[in-house]
Motif scaffolding. Sequence first.
Motif, mmCIF file in Angstrom:
data_model
loop_
_atom_site.group_PDB
_atom_site.id
_atom_site.type_symbol
_atom_site.label_atom_id
_atom_site.label_comp_id
_atom_site.label_asym_id
_atom_site.label_seq_id
_atom_site.Cartn_x
_atom_site.Cartn_y
_atom_site.Cartn_z
ATOM 1 N N PHE A 99 0.825 -1.209 0.000
ATOM 2 C CA PHE A 99 0.000 0.000 0.000
ATOM 3 C C PHE A 99 0.861 1.263 0.000
ATOM 4 O O PHE A 99 0.541 2.233 -0.679
ATOM 5 N N ILE A 100 1.943 1.246 0.763
ATOM 6 C CA ILE A 100 2.810 2.423 0.815
ATOM 7 C C ILE A 100 3.443 2.698 -0.547
ATOM 8 O O ILE A 100 3.544 3.841 -0.988
ATOM 9 N N GLY A 101 3.896 1.614 -1.207
ATOM 10 C CA GLY A 101 4.526 1.788 -2.509
ATOM 11 C C GLY A 101 3.563 2.128 -3.619
ATOM 12 O O GLY A 101 3.963 2.628 -4.672
ATOM 13 N N LEU A 153 9.539 -3.422 5.574
ATOM 14 C CA LEU A 153 8.436 -2.595 5.091
ATOM 15 C C LEU A 153 8.915 -1.622 4.012
ATOM 16 O O LEU A 153 8.299 -1.494 2.942
ATOM 17 N N LEU A 154 10.029 -0.950 4.267
ATOM 18 C CA LEU A 154 10.545 0.009 3.291
ATOM 19 C C LEU A 154 11.084 -0.697 2.050
ATOM 20 O O LEU A 154 10.951 -0.184 0.930
ATOM 21 N N MET A 155 11.674 -1.870 2.223
ATOM 22 C CA MET A 155 12.179 -2.611 1.068
ATOM 23 C C MET A 155 11.039 -3.073 0.170
ATOM 24 O O MET A 155 11.152 -3.038 -1.062
ATOM 25 N N VAL A 156 9.925 -3.505 0.764
ATOM 26 C CA VAL A 156 8.761 -3.901 -0.034
ATOM 27 C C VAL A 156 8.204 -2.702 -0.796
ATOM 28 O O VAL A 156 7.835 -2.817 -1.969
ATOM 29 N N VAL A 160 7.828 -2.411 -4.861
ATOM 30 C CA VAL A 160 6.598 -2.071 -5.584
ATOM 31 C C VAL A 160 6.877 -0.975 -6.614
ATOM 32 O O VAL A 160 6.346 -1.009 -7.732
ATOM 33 N N ARG A 161 7.723 -0.033 -6.262
ATOM 34 C CA ARG A 161 8.028 1.058 -7.184
ATOM 35 C C ARG A 161 8.891 0.614 -8.360
ATOM 36 O O ARG A 161 9.065 1.371 -9.316
#
Length: 270
Positions: A99-101, A153-156, A160-161
Amino acid sequence: MKSLTACLGDTAFLPQGAIAKRPYTIIAVMAFLVVLSAWFLMTNLGLVDPTFMPTPQTTVQAAGQLFAGKFVNDIWMSMYRVLTGFLISAVIAVPLGLFIGTYAPLNALIEPLMSFVRYLPATAFIPLFILWIGIDESEKVALIIMGSLPQLLLMVAVDVRKVPHDLVEVSYTLGTKPSHVLWKIILPASMPYILDSLRMVLGWAWTYVVVAEMVGASSGIGYMMIQSQRMMNVSNIFVGLLAIGFLGLLFDCLFKLVNKLCFGWSAQGR
């Protein structure tokens, strides 16, 4: 040079080139043999003090004694703690990272906060976790989650990007609804990268379990190593290090195999 290129393949020495599986395996085995030979020579020729670095023979003997005792139980306990903390982190980080990405407002809301948290050393939370949770299994699992979750979390989100925006635009052209793009386009395209990130973070989780088991533990590889350090039994410490290394290598190979079987079409799965 030409003969070496012929053995490894024409693209072996090109940027981002590739070699066949057999030469890759041979080179990997040779790397281990070189390190083992250096260790054998340094210790048996007296180049280092055996008090600080045991010989391979002594380490093998120590391993036999440990496995004759309760070392197998220590390994299982460490694996349980690592996998429990890692799986909890993955269950939270993978969907939230997706969702963040994908959505900019969520990115603005969560990513800066997680970027702040990931720079906090997980080991610094040990005194707080002991006060908040105690010294039972929950404290050790919480330390692994603290060290793994923000990073994963940040790596996922970054994975996504990596999905080309052109792919998303084409999906709109073909009639895909915006609400379906995440599940039908972004998730399948990013999964090979996410699986690779999971593989990397699992390796970090193993580094935290040793620290977690040094406080209030009565079993585990880290517990065995700290007890051996107090007795100046360096051979046992080397056995613990090698056990963690081989377990990590096993999980690494399993992740690569799953990536190849499920996502062989991607660069990550080749």
